[in-house]
Motif scaffolding. Sequence first.
Motif, PDB file in Angstrom:
ATOM      1  N   ARG A 251       1.007  -6.495  -1.371  1.00 58.23           N
ATOM      2  CA  ARG A 251      -0.382  -6.044  -1.278  1.00 58.23           C
ATOM      3  C   ARG A 251      -1.026  -6.559   0.019  1.00 58.23           C
ATOM      4  N   GLU A 252      -0.832  -7.863   0.271  1.00 57.37           N
ATOM      5  CA  GLU A 252      -1.417  -8.464   1.480  1.00 57.37           C
ATOM      6  C   GLU A 252      -0.867  -7.815   2.738  1.00 57.37           C
TER       7      GLU A 252
ATOM      8  N   LYS B 123       0.337  -4.858   3.117  1.00 55.96           N
ATOM      9  CA  LYS B 123      -0.154  -3.491   3.303  1.00 55.96           C
ATOM     10  C   LYS B 123      -1.619  -3.493   3.717  1.00 55.96           C
ATOM     11  N   GLU B 124      -2.385  -4.376   3.118  1.00 59.06           N
ATOM     12  CA  GLU B 124      -3.799  -4.469   3.500  1.00 59.06           C
ATOM     13  C   GLU B 124      -3.940  -4.892   4.949  1.00 59.06           C
TER      14      GLU B 124
ATOM     15  N   GLY C 282      -5.710  -0.996   5.700  1.00 61.50           N
ATOM     16  CA  GLY C 282      -6.116  -0.382   4.446  1.00 61.50           C
ATOM     17  C   GLY C 282      -5.732   1.070   4.263  1.00 61.50           C
ATOM     18  N   ASP C 283      -6.382   1.692   3.276  1.00 60.56           N
ATOM     19  CA  ASP C 283      -6.046   3.048   2.861  1.00 60.56           C
ATOM     20  C   ASP C 283      -6.699   4.086   3.768  1.00 60.56           C
TER      21      ASP C 283
ATOM     22  N   LYS D 292     -10.403   4.929   7.654  1.00 59.11           N
ATOM     23  CA  LYS D 292      -9.590   3.882   7.024  1.00 59.11           C
ATOM     24  C   LYS D 292     -10.519   2.911   6.337  1.00 59.11           C
TER      25      LYS D 292
ATOM     26  N   ARG E 161     -10.489  -0.692   3.598  1.00 56.35           N
ATOM     27  CA  ARG E 161      -9.623  -1.766   3.102  1.00 56.35           C
ATOM     28  C   ARG E 161      -9.110  -1.481   1.683  1.00 56.35           C
ATOM     29  N   ASP E 162     -10.024  -1.119   0.799  1.00 58.79           N
ATOM     30  CA  ASP E 162      -9.591  -0.841  -0.569  1.00 58.79           C
ATOM     31  C   ASP E 162     -10.294   0.420  -1.059  1.00 58.79           C
TER      32      ASP E 162
ATOM     33  N   SER F  20      -9.984   2.235  -3.626  1.00 56.78           N
ATOM     34  CA  SER F  20     -10.303   2.407  -5.044  1.00 56.78           C
ATOM     35  C   SER F  20     -11.709   1.916  -5.394  1.00 56.78           C
ATOM     36  N   THR F  21     -12.233   0.955  -4.639  1.00 57.40           N
ATOM     37  CA  THR F  21     -13.610   0.530  -4.893  1.00 57.40           C
ATOM     38  C   THR F  21     -14.595   1.158  -3.909  1.00 57.40           C
TER      39      THR F  21
ATOM     40  N   GLU G 249      -2.402   5.426   0.413  1.00 60.29           N
ATOM     41  CA  GLU G 249      -2.210   3.985   0.583  1.00 60.29           C
ATOM     42  C   GLU G 249      -1.082   3.764   1.580  1.00 60.29           C
TER      43      GLU G 249
END
Lengths: 342, 292
Positions: free
Chosen positions: A224-225, A227-228, A232-233, A269, A271-272, A274-275, A298
């Motif tokens: 996760r780290e 990829k972040e 990000g996405d 782009k 970072r996350d 989904s939120t 992602e």
Amino acid sequence: MSDEVAIKAEELTKVYGGSLLAVDHISFEVKKNEIFGFLGPNGAGKSTTINMLTTLLKPTEGTARVNGFDIVKEPAKVRQSIGVVPQEYTADEDLTGWENVLMVGDLYGLPRSFTRQRAKELLDMVELTAAANKKVENYSGGMRRRLEIAMGLINQPTVLFLDEPTLGLDVQTRAAIWHYISKLRQEYGMTIMVTTHYLEEADAYCDRIAIIDHGKILKIGSPRELKEGLGGDVVSLTVSGSVEAAKQAIVQVLSVDVDDVDQATLRFKVRDASTAVPRLFEAFNASGIKISKLSITEPTMDEVYMEYTGRSLRDEEVSSEEAFRQRATIRRARKRWPSASR
Amino acid sequence: MAQRVKVDNGPLHGLWAITNRELKKWYKNYVLLGMSLVQPILWLGLFGKSMNLGSLFSANALNIPGLNIPKSIIDALGAEIMKSTFGTSSYFSFLAVGMLAFIVLFTSMQSGMSIVWDRRLGFLSKIMSTSVSRGNIIVGKALSSVIKSLAQATIVLIIATLLGLQYRSGLTVLDFVGMYAALFLMSLGLSSVFLMLALRSTSWESQMAIMNLLNMPLLFASNAFYPVRLMPDWLKPIVQVNPISYANDIDRQLLLGSTGMSSLAFDFAFLAGFAAIFTAVSMYMSWKYLTK
């Protein structure tokens, strides 16, 4: 070294033939009960590192502690406490699976009664009980790999090293092998250090990953780290209405750079996603902007890997011996069990 | 984890596991086992019986026109020539005992091949990742090769006896013990030498080449087929450092009652020294080269 650390490498270095720097002063820690992935192109120094940690190679400089034992000063104690599943298929083809496991027990100097009991359990765990008395030359690639795992566990190791455990196997068998590896971690509380070429496997099963190239560790972190870390996405959305208004809203809410893809589509782009995207929806609702299409991508482990190791092809030269072993490994991995399909 | 067990950390642990593996690979492979047993039979039957040197000196072969030598004299003369040359009046017996060393040499030479294959197939790295002592890897292999050699020598001896090997009179069990001891030492030394040569080799082709290069010279520069006494002077020193000569010398003195090249005590001392030195050197090399 704290109780929480299973492997601690300090400035570990290997120079071949006085000039070829295969591993260049690397330091890292593997926590207890962790699945630690080691990724890198061919010739990056993965196998050399594993060979040093398993005491097959002496480091030129630096050292490491495995289970609290120094690999340079106490190699015998390190060997007693670890299990190794090499990249090659090492079981003796002329013997049965059962005989192979017993032999490895004898090589560790374990009492025969204990070895028998444990061999039975291990073969059961890797589902080879039915084939235990068949010669290994008849085993399929997946069966051989499972046998190798059983052989690597006979001495009740607390740390297991797996070098390319799924090389050349088909998708189902690869999933099965990872199922056993995860089981070892959960049920036996083992620490597992694994190298692999299959990035999606590292992503799915490893707790932490180290990316190594040219003998140096480039990045360590959880999948996760990592990829972040790429930023990000990627979100792209198509609006029906004013693109400019949408753009302004995005900048306002998320403060990111927005690219125009075409007259109605925007891409950015975040970072996350989904939120971030729900927050964006609220802002769009408030200002009456309609979205006709939305996609979130992602970053994959492949992109992370490429980011650190570059895109150039590696035309690495290997010795004829190594080439022979690689071919033999792949050939055996592809073999099928005569009676069953896998 | 489960219960802790008492682990044997002694210097010899794992030795028998390595020997046993090699032996299993041998006796479980019936084709290989059969071939290795048939080979000495062929050699003894074809070579041993066709090279009938004794008939050269018989009345049938020696019939000089004009000289009316009685048959009994020619035969007696022939037997005496054979006895003074070969230490026995039967060349077949001479050769059959030489075959014991011959088959031991061939089997011992094969030992190197197994380590080359183990390296190529990755088995060697598996052994090395366990806690087995590096010295035991080579000694275990040498030991298996010794056991195979002695098993084959036993077959040769049985066949030779059936084909008419003439033992000396007053033969005792001790003579056979001595024979096995000599072959054991020779095989241990030779296996160690060939394992050592193969220790760093990764190609079985080069190992084959070494074997092919050395087997005939080792055999012909020994007393296996001909007595040392009849050899040219330049060859004698080579024959006299060749361990095969000493094993043959012991076996012929014990089984055939021949007059030896040197005393039994010297023969045994030479072979024991040969085996001890090369086993020690190969163990040292194994420690040095198997850990890179």
